[in-house]
Design an enzyme around this catalytic site. Sequence first.
Site, PDB file in Angstrom:
ATOM      1  N   ASP A   1       0.933  -1.267  -0.173  1.00 45.61           N
ATOM      2  CA  ASP A   1      -0.124   0.079  -0.026  1.00 45.61           C
ATOM      3  C   ASP A   1       0.937   1.381   0.091  1.00 45.61           C
ATOM      4  OD1 ASP A   1       1.018  -0.010   2.473  1.00 45.61           O
ATOM      5  OD2 ASP A   1      -0.643  -0.626   3.614  1.00 45.61           O
TER       6      ASP A   1
ATOM      7  N   GLU B   1       0.404  -9.092  -1.073  1.00 45.96           N
ATOM      8  CA  GLU B   1      -0.270  -8.476  -0.016  1.00 45.96           C
ATOM      9  C   GLU B   1      -1.554  -7.588  -0.554  1.00 45.96           C
ATOM     10  OE1 GLU B   1       0.968  -5.071   2.972  1.00 45.96           O
ATOM     11  OE2 GLU B   1       1.902  -7.105   3.851  1.00 45.96           O
TER      12      GLU B   1
ATOM     13  N   GLU C   1      -2.396   5.007   2.712  1.00 50.59           N
ATOM     14  CA  GLU C   1      -2.477   3.484   2.409  1.00 50.59           C
ATOM     15  C   GLU C   1      -3.798   2.894   1.818  1.00 50.59           C
ATOM     16  OE1 GLU C   1      -0.906   5.134   5.009  1.00 50.59           O
ATOM     17  OE2 GLU C   1       1.319   4.862   4.566  1.00 50.59           O
TER      18      GLU C   1
ATOM     19  N   HIS D   1       5.745   5.473  12.901  1.00 49.50           N
ATOM     20  CA  HIS D   1       6.013   6.468  11.386  1.00 49.50           C
ATOM     21  C   HIS D   1       4.750   6.860  10.948  1.00 49.50           C
ATOM     22  CE1 HIS D   1       4.834   3.560   8.507  1.00 49.50           C
ATOM     23  NE2 HIS D   1       5.315   2.593   9.252  1.00 49.50           N
TER      24      HIS D   1
ATOM     25  N   ARG E   1       1.755   8.751   9.017  1.00 50.65           N
ATOM     26  CA  ARG E   1       1.516  10.207   8.834  1.00 50.65           C
ATOM     27  C   ARG E   1       0.343  10.720   9.629  1.00 50.65           C
ATOM     28  NH1 ARG E   1       4.471   9.343   4.063  1.00 50.65           N
ATOM     29  NH2 ARG E   1       4.960  11.229   3.192  1.00 50.65           N
TER      30      ARG E   1
ATOM     31  N   HIS F   1      12.616   6.046  13.481  1.00 48.79           N
ATOM     32  CA  HIS F   1      12.273   6.145  11.907  1.00 48.79           C
ATOM     33  C   HIS F   1      13.011   7.302  11.347  1.00 48.79           C
ATOM     34  CE1 HIS F   1      10.283   6.851   7.805  1.00 48.79           C
ATOM     35  NE2 HIS F   1       9.704   5.240   8.099  1.00 48.79           N
TER      36      HIS F   1
HETATM   37  C1  UD1 Z   1       6.451   5.242   3.758  1.00 47.90           C
HETATM   38  C2  UD1 Z   1       4.939   4.862   3.197  1.00 47.90           C
HETATM   39  C3  UD1 Z   1       4.232   4.038   4.351  1.00 47.90           C
HETATM   40  C4  UD1 Z   1       5.036   3.077   4.930  1.00 47.90           C
HETATM   41  C5  UD1 Z   1       6.470   3.412   5.477  1.00 47.90           C
HETATM   42  C6  UD1 Z   1       7.367   2.363   6.029  1.00 47.90           C
HETATM   43  C7  UD1 Z   1       3.808   6.060   1.843  1.00 47.90           C
HETATM   44  C8  UD1 Z   1       3.331   7.326   1.387  1.00 47.90           C
HETATM   45  N1  UD1 Z   1       4.274   5.991   2.770  1.00 47.90           N
HETATM   46  O1  UD1 Z   1       6.055   6.318   4.794  1.00 47.90           O
HETATM   47  O2  UD1 Z   1       3.199   3.442   3.675  1.00 47.90           O
HETATM   48  O3  UD1 Z   1       4.500   2.522   5.965  1.00 47.90           O
HETATM   49  O4  UD1 Z   1       7.218   4.038   4.317  1.00 47.90           O
HETATM   50  O5  UD1 Z   1       8.090   2.965   7.066  1.00 47.90           O
HETATM   51  O6  UD1 Z   1       4.458   5.261   0.721  1.00 47.90           O
HETATM   52  N2  UD1 Z   1      13.685   9.083   5.226  1.00 47.90           N
HETATM   53  C9  UD1 Z   1      15.309   9.144   5.111  1.00 47.90           C
HETATM   54  N3  UD1 Z   1      15.857   7.912   4.804  1.00 47.90           N
HETATM   55  C10 UD1 Z   1      14.945   6.653   4.570  1.00 47.90           C
HETATM   56  C11 UD1 Z   1      13.511   6.828   4.878  1.00 47.90           C
HETATM   57  C12 UD1 Z   1      12.882   7.961   5.020  1.00 47.90           C
HETATM   58  O7  UD1 Z   1      15.524  10.118   5.464  1.00 47.90           O
HETATM   59  O8  UD1 Z   1      15.610   5.851   4.363  1.00 47.90           O
HETATM   60  C13 UD1 Z   1      13.056  10.356   5.440  1.00 47.90           C
HETATM   61  C14 UD1 Z   1      13.092  11.432   4.112  1.00 47.90           C
HETATM   62  O9  UD1 Z   1      12.990  12.647   4.799  1.00 47.90           O
HETATM   63  C15 UD1 Z   1      11.766  11.213   3.499  1.00 47.90           C
HETATM   64  C16 UD1 Z   1      10.658  11.029   4.795  1.00 47.90           C
HETATM   65  O10 UD1 Z   1      11.699  10.237   5.543  1.00 47.90           O
HETATM   66  O11 UD1 Z   1      11.343  12.244   2.980  1.00 47.90           O
HETATM   67  C17 UD1 Z   1       9.599  10.371   4.403  1.00 47.90           C
HETATM   68  O12 UD1 Z   1       9.506   9.148   3.710  1.00 47.90           O
HETATM   69  P1  UD1 Z   1       8.412   8.874   3.020  1.00 47.90           P
HETATM   70  O13 UD1 Z   1       8.758   7.567   2.323  1.00 47.90           O
HETATM   71  O14 UD1 Z   1       7.758   9.648   2.029  1.00 47.90           O
HETATM   72  O15 UD1 Z   1       7.348   8.321   4.286  1.00 47.90           O
HETATM   73  P2  UD1 Z   1       7.472   7.314   5.207  1.00 47.90           P
HETATM   74  O16 UD1 Z   1       6.648   8.083   6.280  1.00 47.90           O
HETATM   75  O17 UD1 Z   1       8.470   6.597   5.267  1.00 47.90           O
HETATM   76  N1  UDP Z   2      12.234  -2.861  11.013  1.00 51.08           N
HETATM   77  C1  UDP Z   2      13.377  -3.125  10.947  1.00 51.08           C
HETATM   78  N2  UDP Z   2      14.295  -2.217  11.735  1.00 51.08           N
HETATM   79  C2  UDP Z   2      13.567  -1.482  12.460  1.00 51.08           C
HETATM   80  C3  UDP Z   2      12.375  -1.129  12.862  1.00 51.08           C
HETATM   81  C4  UDP Z   2      11.415  -2.057  11.874  1.00 51.08           C
HETATM   82  O1  UDP Z   2      13.865  -3.781  10.253  1.00 51.08           O
HETATM   83  O2  UDP Z   2      14.336  -0.482  13.300  1.00 51.08           O
HETATM   84  C5  UDP Z   2      10.985  -3.916  10.215  1.00 51.08           C
HETATM   85  C6  UDP Z   2      10.032  -4.678  10.812  1.00 51.08           C
HETATM   86  O3  UDP Z   2      10.528  -5.927  11.612  1.00 51.08           O
HETATM   87  C7  UDP Z   2       9.107  -4.816   9.866  1.00 51.08           C
HETATM   88  C8  UDP Z   2       9.331  -3.519   8.864  1.00 51.08           C
HETATM   89  O4  UDP Z   2      10.677  -2.848   9.330  1.00 51.08           O
HETATM   90  O5  UDP Z   2       9.346  -5.745   9.071  1.00 51.08           O
HETATM   91  C9  UDP Z   2       8.077  -2.623   9.207  1.00 51.08           C
HETATM   92  O6  UDP Z   2       8.497  -1.310   8.626  1.00 51.08           O
HETATM   93  P1  UDP Z   2       7.739  -0.127   9.005  1.00 51.08           P
HETATM   94  O7  UDP Z   2       7.112  -0.242  10.398  1.00 51.08           O
HETATM   95  O8  UDP Z   2       8.472   1.055   8.714  1.00 51.08           O
HETATM   96  O9  UDP Z   2       6.352   0.136   7.786  1.00 51.08           O
HETATM   97  P2  UDP Z   2       4.953  -0.568   7.811  1.00 51.08           P
HETATM   98  O10 UDP Z   2       5.086  -2.143   8.118  1.00 51.08           O
HETATM   99  O11 UDP Z   2       4.256  -0.044   8.707  1.00 51.08           O
HETATM  100  O12 UDP Z   2       4.532  -0.209   6.510  1.00 51.08           O
END
Ligand code: UD1
Ligand code: UDP
Length: 388
Positions: free
Chosen positions: A97, A119, A133, A223, A225, A256
């Site tokens: 999602d 999924e 999502e 994490h 939104r 995160h």
């Molecule tokens: C995204 C997904 C969410 C998922 C989550 C898992 C969307 C809209 N959101 O949310 O569904 O559950 O990932 O974690 O698709 N950033 C870094 N380095 C990284 C990752 C993130 O710096 O490796 C920071 C950056 O500033 C980035 C911000 O996090 O712009 C947001 O990342 P983004 O993927 O847009 O949203 P998530 O909240 O991570």
């Molecule tokens: N996870 C990880 N390191 C961390 C925190 C989470 O590897 O520090 C793994 C966790 O085991 C799970 C996945 O990341 O498999 C979940 O990611 P997240 O919560 O960011 O996303 P969501 O599942 O909500 O989309």
Amino acid sequence: MKNIMLVFGTRPEAIKMAPLVSAFRSHADTFRTQVCVTGQHREMLDQVLHIFDIRPDFDLDIMKQGQDLYDVTSRVLLGMRRVLAEARPDAVLVHGDTTTSTAAALAAFYARTPVAHVEAGLRTHDIYSPWPEEMNRQLTGRIATWHFAPTPLSRANLMAEGVAGENIAVTGNTVIDALRSVTERIGSDRELAGALAAELHAAGYDTARLDATGRRLVLVTGHRRENFGEGFLNICNALRDLALRYPQVDFVYPLHLNPNVRRPVHEVFGGPGRQPGNVFFIEPLEYLSFVFLMERAHIVLTDSGGIQEEAPGLGKPVLVMRDTTERPEALEAGTVRLVGTDYGKITAETARLLDEPQAYAQMAHATNPYGDGHACRRIVEFMKKMFP
Ligand code: UD1
Ligand code: UDP
């Protein structure tokens, strides 16, 4: 020989698609398997690619600090135009999602390439919870030709939307495949377990505290939104007060990288004397270290999707800091409980699990409805039938 392409971009998609990449690659007589990562996450995606030794064929490298949904959608869509034109896959597999999944599915549709959705069929039926999502997965489901539903309930959700039964396979969730492979690796290799403990120590948390003194661990992640702002402030205040009330319990929170997640932590815990000695904020962990830590946790407090599926597989009660869940199977099985981001509910439910062994045992012993670790094999078999 059929060309298939798996597309993913965030940490959880990578964890859940990694075992599928190797399952397809072990059928090299039938499939030529390519991997395209969007890089929606950069560091957190690379951590997973490293652990599972995946070298992507394409990397759109789209991440920007503070990206919004328009940035991610447009950059994935435009990036995929070039990749699809070059790779010409016969099918594209996307996961779950995220905005990567939906934009990649749309790009594949524009290239008239069939999409398989891994999924598939999870629903809250509230398009703003979780946001974006719920809409992402509904849109991806509408575009997809084939649907891999983790449970019978997700299959029923798809059928209620008019998807033909023959295009759906109930497979279990591939996260259980990933989790099993990792717990087996850790369980069978003492040296690896030692290295993970050392890695955690270097990251700021010493698991020996637990072994030596019988302390208990509450593992926290967040994490979403829709929890930004007040929700995260409530979570942090609840953590702070729980830590003061239970000095014999450690609270470990791998943060995160999203700045919106970090800001409230600084607000509540920043400044001299504000952070109790039993609260540990650490950087995001590589999957192996995270699973190692989850195995040692007493309770998990999270708003994550994937962790709601994994932690019960390890017998860990999960308090879900969200108002809704697209995983009602876990609620029904009793492995998870919704607490929202309400300060009172988070503190009361955590205290109940810490203080009442019977309430704890009830959640810890429930069975996990998300699969038997063979989801990837079922997905490959289904795709083989689609491409005889
Ligand atoms: C995204 C997904 C969410 C998922 C989550 C898992 C969307 C809209 N959101 O949310 O569904 O559950 O990932 O974690 O698709 N950033 C870094 N380095 C990284 C990752 C993130 O710096 O490796 C920071 C950056 O500033 C980035 C911000 O996090 O712009 C947001 O990342 P983004 O993927 O847009 O949203 P998530 O909240 O991570
Ligand atoms: N996870 C990880 N390191 C961390 C925190 C989470 O590897 O520090 C793994 C966790 O085991 C799970 C996945 O990341 O498999 C979940 O990611 P997240 O919560 O960011 O996303 P969501 O599942 O909500 O989309």
